[in-house]
Design an enzyme around this catalytic site. Sequence first.
Site, PDB file in Angstrom:
ATOM      1  CE  LYS A  77     -22.146  74.729  34.077  1.00  0.00           C
ATOM      2  NZ  LYS A  77     -21.140  74.712  35.160  1.00  0.00           N
ATOM      3  CG  ASP A 124     -20.376  79.083  29.378  1.00  0.00           C
ATOM      4  OD1 ASP A 124     -21.036  78.742  28.373  1.00  0.00           O
ATOM      5  OD2 ASP A 124     -20.416  78.450  30.441  1.00  0.00           O
TER       6      ASP A 124
END
Length: 407
Positions: A77, A124
């Site tokens: 990410k 998350d």
Amino acid sequence: MNHTIDWKVNTMQKCKSGTATQFLSCEEINKARQFHQSFPQYQPTPLRSLNCLAQRLGVAGVYVKDESYRFGLNAFKVLGGSYAIARYLAKRLGADISELPYSTLISPAVKKQLGDITFATTTDGNHGRGVAWTARQLQQKAIVYMPKGSSIQRLENIQAEGAEACITELNYDDAVRMTDEHAKKHGWIVVQDTVWEGYEEIPTWIMQGYGTMAAEAVEQLRAMGIERPSHVMLQAGVGSLAGAVQGYLKEVYGEQSPAVAIVESDQAACLYKSALAEDGKPYNVGGHMDTIMAGLACGEPNLIAWDVLRDYSSLFFACPDWVAARGMRILGNPAGADSRIVSGESGAVTMGLLSMLLADGRWEEAKAAFGLNANSTILLFSTEGDTDPEKYRSIVWDGEYPSYQHL
């Protein structure tokens, strides 16, 4: 609870020439890759050839890009968040990103010109950690909000990067809206791959940042003598990663692009739901998305990514949690001399699905629709390692989320 794998062939009407993917061209992705390469921590993550598994499953090759090595952060990410932040800073400085490597961005002169900036995001875990890490590297600040049910370990990982972070009582998409409201109030910069009206630039930069991973994979495959994979399976939350990789592959291979399957959690299958509608429009899912695949627990598609996925994907899959758990076990307990890959819940779902398509006759129709056969070479992306170690052990060691035949 649904225990089966749902799937849908893409029958949606494509545009005459398909959605434009030039924003994911080799030239654009090379800019992102050069920026990432300017960090002293940069190394390409490994591409594992799982030859023994491929033989066992009856295909020519299975290749897995292992993102647990990315910048020491255990997930891919950071590629998107870091590039989006860099592009924002470049725009603020009135400069081209190619003129602003890491060493320049942290220079006293540039820091003085930029002043203090706070970047805010919802996550998350993995995206927020990447944003927090980038903000710290570039001597800026980060504020991170997490949806209800998020892992305490992932929260602590974000806080360890120096960010202000907390777990909310909201689902992911509602937390994104709250982040945007707080950012407007306090003058923060939102770094999110969710798209809404007037907020398209940063999500586009995030997708371009993910292109570094795809470019590395193409280069590594070619070094192994594979000009192109025949099939690619991509996990999706809002679809930014999937859209980025698919768009880049379209730019690289053109009409010879691999067949692509989009894989979601059945508790957050907004793209699968959109495919079912067959009208070309994106559809949302809401409520509490109770899935172990926390990185995929997103109910609202990235509209930019959706256009790419709608026009070029072959199939859409919605998978229950046991599929991800199966993939984690397969990667963590390799066949023969294959490399071991520690893959988290969101990283392993494509492997779990591939194994079922190739080894279980109940999904023979889906296997045929995807065109898998003995000559297939399949590329997967293990997008995270054990970012929640306790959860990883409960699944891989203790057998939580048993296989379909045991339910």
